[in-house]
Design an enzyme around this catalytic site. Structure first.
Site, PDB file in Angstrom:
ATOM      1  N   LYS A   1      -1.937   5.737   1.280  1.00 51.68           N
ATOM      2  CA  LYS A   1      -0.776   5.461   2.137  1.00 51.68           C
ATOM      3  C   LYS A   1       0.221   4.667   1.299  1.00 51.68           C
ATOM      4  O   LYS A   1      -0.163   3.764   0.549  1.00 51.68           O
ATOM      5  CB  LYS A   1      -1.219   4.640   3.352  1.00 51.68           C
ATOM      6  CG  LYS A   1      -0.098   4.114   4.238  1.00 51.68           C
ATOM      7  CD  LYS A   1       0.491   5.232   5.089  1.00 51.68           C
ATOM      8  CE  LYS A   1       1.523   4.710   6.081  1.00 51.68           C
ATOM      9  NZ  LYS A   1       0.892   4.043   7.239  1.00 51.68           N
TER      10      LYS A   1
ATOM     11  N   THR B   1       9.658   0.326   2.854  1.00 48.87           N
ATOM     12  CA  THR B   1      10.771   0.980   3.537  1.00 48.87           C
ATOM     13  C   THR B   1      11.586  -0.045   4.314  1.00 48.87           C
ATOM     14  O   THR B   1      12.811   0.084   4.436  1.00 48.87           O
ATOM     15  CB  THR B   1      10.249   2.081   4.473  1.00 48.87           C
ATOM     16  OG1 THR B   1       9.400   2.964   3.724  1.00 48.87           O
ATOM     17  CG2 THR B   1      11.389   2.872   5.085  1.00 48.87           C
TER      18      THR B   1
ATOM     19  N   HIS C   1       5.122  -3.252  12.219  1.00 49.67           N
ATOM     20  CA  HIS C   1       3.797  -3.144  12.833  1.00 49.67           C
ATOM     21  C   HIS C   1       3.722  -3.900  14.162  1.00 49.67           C
ATOM     22  O   HIS C   1       4.678  -3.925  14.928  1.00 49.67           O
ATOM     23  CB  HIS C   1       2.717  -3.589  11.849  1.00 49.67           C
ATOM     24  CG  HIS C   1       2.663  -2.771  10.599  1.00 49.67           C
ATOM     25  ND1 HIS C   1       2.877  -1.406  10.580  1.00 49.67           N
ATOM     26  CD2 HIS C   1       2.426  -3.110   9.315  1.00 49.67           C
ATOM     27  CE1 HIS C   1       2.772  -0.957   9.345  1.00 49.67           C
ATOM     28  NE2 HIS C   1       2.496  -1.967   8.556  1.00 49.67           N
TER      29      HIS C   1
END
Length: 260
Positions: free
Chosen positions: A55, A110, A149
């Site tokens: 990931k 990001t 998150h």
């Protein structure tokens, strides 16, 4: 054949990979040596070419494309899923952000790329593991922070305020979904095996969806002190049809991010 596989302990990733790494689907003779790390660590490892499958933040993709290929399954894209810029000070304005102290979850994330798009002249940035940022803002050690998150669901409970939804900003500027993170396969893996892994990840996601809203023990075990309701919010926000397959819209979004 055993491949090294890295992803984060966040519920969206453990939800996606649970069936794959815990023998709930037939892996066709491929086994995985799994490491769970925060995404900035995985980004740095990808720059080093450390893992076979990993990931990553799409923000680091330009730095790893010489070594890795993006797989179509297992990623996180969508609308309304972007990072938030938050503060303890309700009077801090968007205009003041450029001169404020900002905590960001990793230089190659990001989140950093989207923040830089919105605030290209911000100078006082510091980089931290994502779960440290909420407390840095709450304690006043920084003026504002970019959260990702599960912190998207908890910051208001701690008396913090949203300055900007960086995902909304991205969507308004580009008109495409937000590419947050993807799964990459190292070029040392032959193409047929990479395609097989991609198919296994797709099956793992489909297995997870088929048993949802059940939250597995694997997801719970890595969710720290998160409530089950927050785990489900996390999964609902970050796991969707793009996690099964990027498709043309997903690939267009990734291409747009690469070219900003």
């Amino acid at each position: 054949m055993t491949l090294t596989l890295g992803f984060s302990p966040c519920p969206n990733d453990t939800f996606i990979f649970d069936a794959l790494v815990n023998g709930k689907i037939d892996t066709g003779g491929i086994s995985f040596d799994v490491v769970l790390e925060d995404v900035q660590t995985l980004n740095l490892w990808a720059i080093e070419g450390k893992l076979d499958i990993s990931k990553i933040s799409y923000g680091v993709l330009p730095l790893v494309l010489q070594q890795y290929t993006v797989l179509n399954s297992g990623g996180a894209l969508g609308k309304g899923v972007g990072p938030l810029l938050i503060t303890k000070n309700p009077t801090l304005t968007i205009e003041q952000v450029t001169h404020a102290k900002i905590a960001i979850p990793g230089v190659n994330t990001t989140a950093h790329l989207l923040f830089s798009m919105a605030f290209p002249y911000a100078q006082e940035k510091s980089f931290h593991v994502f779960h440290e940022i909420e407390e840095l803002v709450a304690s006043g050690k920084v003026d504002a922070g970019v959260i990702i998150h599960e912190n998207r669901f908890t910051y208001q409970q701690k008396g913090l305020h949203k300055i900007m939804d960086l995902g909304d900003y991205w969507e308004q500027q580009t008109g495409v979904p937000i590419p947050l993170g993807g799964i990459v396969a190292h070029h040392r893996i032959i193409d047929s095996v990479a395609l097989q892994v991609n198919e296994l990840i797709r099956k793992s996601v489909e297995y997870a969806f088929a048993h949802y809203p059940e939250v597995s023990n694997y997801v719970r075990a890595h969710a720290q002190e998160m409530s089950e309701a927050v785990m489900r919010q996390h999964i609902d926000l970050y796991v969707n049809e793009f996690s099964i397959d990027l498709g043309i819209p997903g690939k267009q979004a990734v291409s747009k991010l690469m070219n900003i």
